[in-house]
Design an enzyme around this catalytic site. Structure first.
Site, PDB file in Angstrom:
ATOM      1  N   GLY A 160       0.816  -1.195   0.000  1.00 37.19           N
ATOM      2  CA  GLY A 160       0.000   0.000   0.000  1.00 37.19           C
ATOM      3  C   GLY A 160       0.855   1.251   0.000  1.00 37.19           C
ATOM      4  CB  CYS A 161       0.271   4.613   1.417  1.00 40.09           C
ATOM      5  SG  CYS A 161       1.158   6.162   1.713  1.00 40.09           S
ATOM      6  CG  PHE A 162       5.961   4.774  -0.785  1.00 42.76           C
ATOM      7  CD1 PHE A 162       5.481   5.989  -0.328  1.00 42.76           C
ATOM      8  CD2 PHE A 162       6.517   4.721  -2.063  1.00 42.76           C
ATOM      9  CE1 PHE A 162       5.543   7.137  -1.107  1.00 42.76           C
ATOM     10  CE2 PHE A 162       6.585   5.867  -2.854  1.00 42.76           C
ATOM     11  CZ  PHE A 162       6.095   7.071  -2.375  1.00 42.76           C
TER      12      PHE A 162
END
Length: 310
Positions: A160-162
């Site tokens: 997902g969002c890093f």
């Protein structure tokens, strides 16, 4: 009188030749190519925004060199945390940094003594360290050369969002450093904006540098599964899109076997695992303002939560 005038002309010609030679030497020096933002700071004496630089929280051992000419400037042993928003050092490598009066008439600018690249400013008597010196340096003016350590290895995870993925890995035992970027796609040197268009094939990915004498690849794989929803097939939490899919990028068959082992364990627990396994490819580092995002912001992830599973 004629002889005096003759000697004066010869002297002036000599000075002119020296200046011309120095100018030519300066122009012929091979400097590294800079991006427009690097030029704004390094050549035109700009300043990067606070808490956005790549090296604010860098605690690895090594040497910081000039981004423009590669001259060694600072040792990691002289770096300290001043909470000012920029990397701070209380000493420089001898002869590497030059102090000059700033154009504002109040501060003291610091520049690379070799090429004149703008580094930042130096402040004295603030009480941070025993040396009473703080070199406040723009990360963008520096390049870090890590000390060679054969026990340091790298692993790559997408969940997902890093920002959230990195948040948990950078706090894990045995992790020396983390970076966020992109992997798995077909576009070279992708920007964040390009990846957000969802047609590059890249996944937001976290690069984890870990000390194999302090932790294991298995520990990292377990943390990966325990900090995101590996059953979600269209993204992660509210972040929907192909760049947010769950994936482990393995470097060799041994890493692949470890990942497969824990996927089977999870399936045995009744989970339907959506995590992909892909061979390692080029890791393209994201822009500096994405690095250690939550550490700079002082908040916690909105779509990554730790949940004990193993």
């Amino acid at each position: 009188m004629k002889r005096l005038i003759y000697l004066l002309c010869i002297a002036l010609m000599g000075i002119s030749c020296v200046r011309s030679q120095n100018k030519t030497n300066n122009e012929n020096m091979n400097y590294n190519k800079l991006t427009p933002e690097e030029e704004r700071v390094i050549l035109h004496k700009g300043t990067e925004a606070p808490y956005t630089g790549e090296y604010i929280n860098n605690k690895r051992k090594g040497v910081y060199v000039c981004k423009r000419c590669n001259t060694p400037l600072y040792n990691s042993s002289d770096k300290f945390d001043s909470h000012c928003g920029w990397p701070s050092f209380d000493d420089e490598i001898k002869g590497a940094v030059k102090r000059v009066p700033d154009a504002d008439g109040m501060r003291t600018e610091i520049i690379c003594n070799n090429c004149g690249a703008h580094l930042g400013h130096v402040f004295l008597n603030e009480g941070f360290t025993a040396k009473e010196t703080r070199h406040c340096v723009n990360s963008i003016s520096l390049k870090f050369i890590p000390e060679e350590n054969k026990m340091i290895k790298k692993a790559y995870f997408a969940s997902g969002c890093f920002w959230g993925t990195e948040y948990y890995f950078m706090k894990a035992n045995g992790v020396a450093h983390t970076s966020v970027g992109f992997m798995g796609g077909h576009v070279d040197h992708p920007s964040y904006e390009q990846v957000c268009q969802k047609n590059t094939g890249h996944l937001e990915t976290t690069e984890v540098e870990y000390d194999a004498s302090k932790t294991t690849y298995e520990d990292l794989v377990k943390l990966f599964f325990e900090t995101h929803d590996f059953t979600q097939t269209n993204g992660q939490g509210p972040d929907i899109g192909p760049q947010y899919l769950s994936c482990i990028f393995y470097a060799d068959e041994k890493e692949k076997e470890v990942a497969e082992k824990y996927i089977k364990i999870l399936e045995g627990k009744g989970y339907k695992v959506a995590t992909m396994l892909k061979p390692l490819s080029t890791f393209w580092k994201a822009e500096d303002y994405h690095q250690q995002y939550y550490e700079h912001k002082g908040t916690k992830p909105y779509c990554h939560v730790y949940k004990k599973i193993f």
